[in-house]
Design a protein around this motif. Structure first.
Motif, mmCIF file in Angstrom:
data_model
loop_
_atom_site.group_PDB
_atom_site.id
_atom_site.type_symbol
_atom_site.label_atom_id
_atom_site.label_comp_id
_atom_site.label_asym_id
_atom_site.label_seq_id
_atom_site.Cartn_x
_atom_site.Cartn_y
_atom_site.Cartn_z
ATOM 1 N N GLN A 56 61.280 67.723 22.758
ATOM 2 C CA GLN A 56 60.305 66.919 22.235
ATOM 3 C C GLN A 56 60.268 65.366 23.386
ATOM 4 O O GLN A 56 61.684 64.879 23.391
ATOM 5 C CB GLN A 56 60.415 65.965 20.843
ATOM 6 N N HIS A 58 58.945 62.016 23.728
ATOM 7 C CA HIS A 58 57.884 60.830 23.627
ATOM 8 C C HIS A 58 57.330 59.718 25.074
ATOM 9 O O HIS A 58 58.159 59.489 25.716
ATOM 10 C CB HIS A 58 58.766 59.667 22.894
ATOM 11 N N TYR A 83 56.939 69.748 23.630
ATOM 12 C CA TYR A 83 56.408 69.249 23.014
ATOM 13 C C TYR A 83 56.124 67.279 23.334
ATOM 14 O O TYR A 83 57.054 66.689 23.225
ATOM 15 C CB TYR A 83 56.768 68.765 21.303
ATOM 16 N N VAL B 17 51.478 71.752 15.452
ATOM 17 C CA VAL B 17 52.915 72.771 14.549
ATOM 18 C C VAL B 17 52.831 74.213 15.596
ATOM 19 O O VAL B 17 52.210 74.609 15.321
ATOM 20 C CB VAL B 17 53.262 72.884 13.119
ATOM 21 N N ARG B 18 54.039 74.801 15.860
ATOM 22 C CA ARG B 18 53.905 75.546 16.911
ATOM 23 C C ARG B 18 55.807 76.339 17.113
ATOM 24 O O ARG B 18 56.906 75.269 16.730
ATOM 25 C CB ARG B 18 53.568 75.796 18.390
ATOM 26 N N ASP B 22 64.391 78.426 22.248
ATOM 27 C CA ASP B 22 64.649 77.605 22.882
ATOM 28 C C ASP B 22 65.686 78.010 23.506
ATOM 29 O O ASP B 22 66.754 78.967 23.681
ATOM 30 C CB ASP B 22 65.274 76.793 21.406
ATOM 31 N N VAL B 29 63.239 77.866 17.932
ATOM 32 C CA VAL B 29 62.566 76.781 16.834
ATOM 33 C C VAL B 29 61.588 76.403 16.735
ATOM 34 O O VAL B 29 60.521 76.799 16.752
ATOM 35 C CB VAL B 29 62.707 75.450 18.047
ATOM 36 N N LEU B 31 58.654 73.575 16.423
ATOM 37 C CA LEU B 31 58.141 72.184 16.810
ATOM 38 C C LEU B 31 57.115 71.416 16.201
ATOM 39 O O LEU B 31 55.828 72.263 15.715
ATOM 40 C CB LEU B 31 57.641 72.038 18.482
ATOM 41 N N ALA B 32 56.600 70.517 15.521
ATOM 42 C CA ALA B 32 56.320 69.602 14.723
ATOM 43 C C ALA B 32 55.878 68.005 15.431
ATOM 44 O O ALA B 32 57.182 67.599 16.615
ATOM 45 C CB ALA B 32 56.541 70.034 13.545
ATOM 46 N N PRO B 33 55.077 66.997 15.275
ATOM 47 C CA PRO B 33 54.876 66.186 15.158
ATOM 48 C C PRO B 33 56.744 65.548 15.309
ATOM 49 O O PRO B 33 57.253 64.980 13.733
ATOM 50 C CB PRO B 33 54.149 64.830 14.326
ATOM 51 N N GLU B 34 57.319 64.634 16.050
ATOM 52 C CA GLU B 34 58.956 64.315 16.368
ATOM 53 C C GLU B 34 59.914 64.723 15.665
ATOM 54 O O GLU B 34 60.793 63.978 14.701
ATOM 55 C CB GLU B 34 57.876 62.462 15.838
ATOM 56 N N LYS B 35 59.614 66.302 15.467
ATOM 57 C CA LYS B 35 61.267 66.688 14.759
ATOM 58 C C LYS B 35 60.762 68.200 15.869
ATOM 59 O O LYS B 35 59.442 69.001 16.058
ATOM 60 C CB LYS B 35 60.224 67.066 13.199
ATOM 61 N N ALA B 36 62.515 68.904 15.528
ATOM 62 C CA ALA B 36 61.891 70.171 15.924
ATOM 63 C C ALA B 36 63.399 70.580 15.116
ATOM 64 O O ALA B 36 64.425 69.742 14.718
ATOM 65 C CB ALA B 36 62.671 69.991 17.088
#
Lengths: 362, 95
Positions: A56, A58, A83, B17-18, B22, B29, B31-36
């Motif tokens: 991720q 940011h 991401y 989201v996908r 990894d 893994v 992957l989503a908004p601000e989350k793995a």
């Protein structure tokens, strides 16, 4: 000890920002425009991060939209397989730039919210007309279907508007709402009396979040960050020092967290001088507070040590005067009385306390 | 809203989201908004069948056949897993 690979990286592309929020998480000493990293250096840092295991990214600031090369940077991160999340006030995101960011592969936007009304929001941000511009950007984001998190930074002046904040998140089509109470680092420490919520406000907030979370499950997800001064135990800062995340400052300094430069005896390597892999695994700064061996006995014998790792190193330094001490927020800390005194002082001085706004970098 | 998926509901991963490999830690893994979220083989098996076309019942049927496992047990596991994602808005459904 062997550190795991990092999961998330915060890229502070610039410290420039049209807003001047009194709780800004940027350091009090900011990096000037001239000292900012070039596009290619960032792009290379993103590739290194992905190879190291970062998932991720940011893109933050300051206001990241202040960088004209934001779409190029987003594309570089996307092509590296990261991401990509844009953390923004929305100011500077014109429809054309949103088009370019979508085309570059931007995954998600985290939009800050200073308040639910123009008068309050513009006063907090120190930017007249900012709220109206932000709402226009929010509608553009919604119309495009870009995944959105609303980040509501909460404090004494807006916590009572939480119900309206939640409504706005739903209206704007956000999937997630961060109810992030101000944490006292950097600029916020200069505004403790003006910003610290009351205990009553804090308790009411917890109840409202719990209620709304149940009511809106499946529509809006919540992340709640309480003001840690009222907690019995410290926050699990960064999930442990040098354990899950890292931060690159606008001038290329690689930091274990955005406030780490407040620890004066640490020396931080720059991405222009050393590889990200070396810095993560082998640098003195990243190894300084890894694990729990450095902690005092109070922490090492505590069953919560694997939960919170003794709390925040920067807060330990700021309040207890020792970055290796137990975070004084913890009720077990021998310095906890300092937090209690700070709370009392803040409450006594709250009435009529004005803001010390963040000052823009040169 | 109820998070439970009806047999005819067609779950999908919304924009942002996908699932991806990894390469550093191995496995897949999410992957989503601000989350793995690191997926175990069961999570991977379920999500690899979530495509917006297959219904909840079809996904359960396919998993039960592939792994020769009791359908009721598979259904419970899939329901729990997908509800967890739906609660975080990492998963949506079309009726």
């Amino acid at each position: 000890m062997t550190a795991p690979p990092p999961i998330a990286m915060l890229a502070e592309l610039t410290h420039r920002c049209p807003l001047s929020c009194p709780y800004c998480s940027n350091p009090v000493e900011m990096v000037s425009r001239q000292a900012e990293l070039a596009t290619e250096v960032w792009a290379d840092a993103f590739r290194q991060a992905a190879e190291l295991g970062v998932l991720q990214l940011h893109l933050s600031g300051g206001e990241p939209a202040s960088r004209p090369d934001l779409p190029e940077l987003t594309r570089a991160a996307h092509e590296a397989g990261l991401y990509t999340n844009l953390i923004t006030s929305g100011i500077g995101l014109t429809p054309n730039r949103l088009d370019a960011l979508e085309a570059a592969g931007l995954d998600h936007i985290q939009l800050s919210l200073q308040g639910t009304r123009a008068d309050l929001a513009d006063r907090i941000g120190g930017y007249k007309g900012g709220f109206a511009r932000k709402m226009a950007v929010a509608q553009e984001i919604k119309a495009r279907g870009i995944p959105l998190t609303l980040n509501a930074v909460m404090h004494r002046h807006n916590l009572d508007d939480l119900d309206r904040t939640i409504e706005m998140a739903v209206e704007l089509g956000a999937r997630r709402l961060e109810v992030a109470c101000v944490q006292f680092h950097g600029w916020a420490t200069r505004n403790r009396a003006a910003l610290l919520p009351t205990r009553k406000q804090t308790e009411a907030t917890k109840r409202k979040v719990t209620e709304a979370e149940a009511r809106l499950r499946g529509t809006l997800a919540f992340d709640f960050v309480p003001p840690d001064y009222y907690s019995d135990f410290p926050k699990s800062c960064m999930g442990g020092w040098g354990s899950a995340g890292l931060n690159i400052a606008p001038d290329g300094k690689v930091l274990p967290c955005h406030a780490a430069e407040t620890i004066p005896h640490l020396r931080f390597d720059r991405i222009t001088e050393r590889s990200l892999r070396d810095i993560w695994y082998d640098s003195a700064a990243f190894n300084a507070y890894r694990g729990t061996d450095f902690l005092p006995e109070t922490c090492r014998s505590c069953e919560r040590v694997t939960v919170d790792f003794g709390g925040c190193r920067c807060q330990a330094l700021a309040i207890a005067g020792d970055a290796a001490a137990t975070d004084p927020v913890c009720r077990k800390s021998p310095d906890h009385h300092r937090v209690t005194t700070m709370l009392e002082d803040a409450m006594r001085d709250a009435e009529g306390a004005g803001f010390t706004y963040r000052v823009a970098p040169r | 809203m109820t998070l439970a998926l009806a047999p005819g509901d067609r779950p999908y991963l919304p924009r942002g989201v996908r699932m991806r490999p990894d390469h550093v830690r191995g496995g897949q893994v999410l992957l989503a908004p601000e989350k793995a979220v690191a997926l175990d083989p069961i999570g991977e098996a379920i999500l690899s069948r979530v495509n917006g076309q297959a219904s909840f019942a079809e996904i359960v049927d396919d998993l039960a056949a592939t792994y020769s496992a009791p359908r009721a047990q598979i259904e419970g596991d899939v329901q729990t897993f997908l509800q967890g994602l739906r609660a975080r808005v990492f998963l949506m459904v079309r009726p």
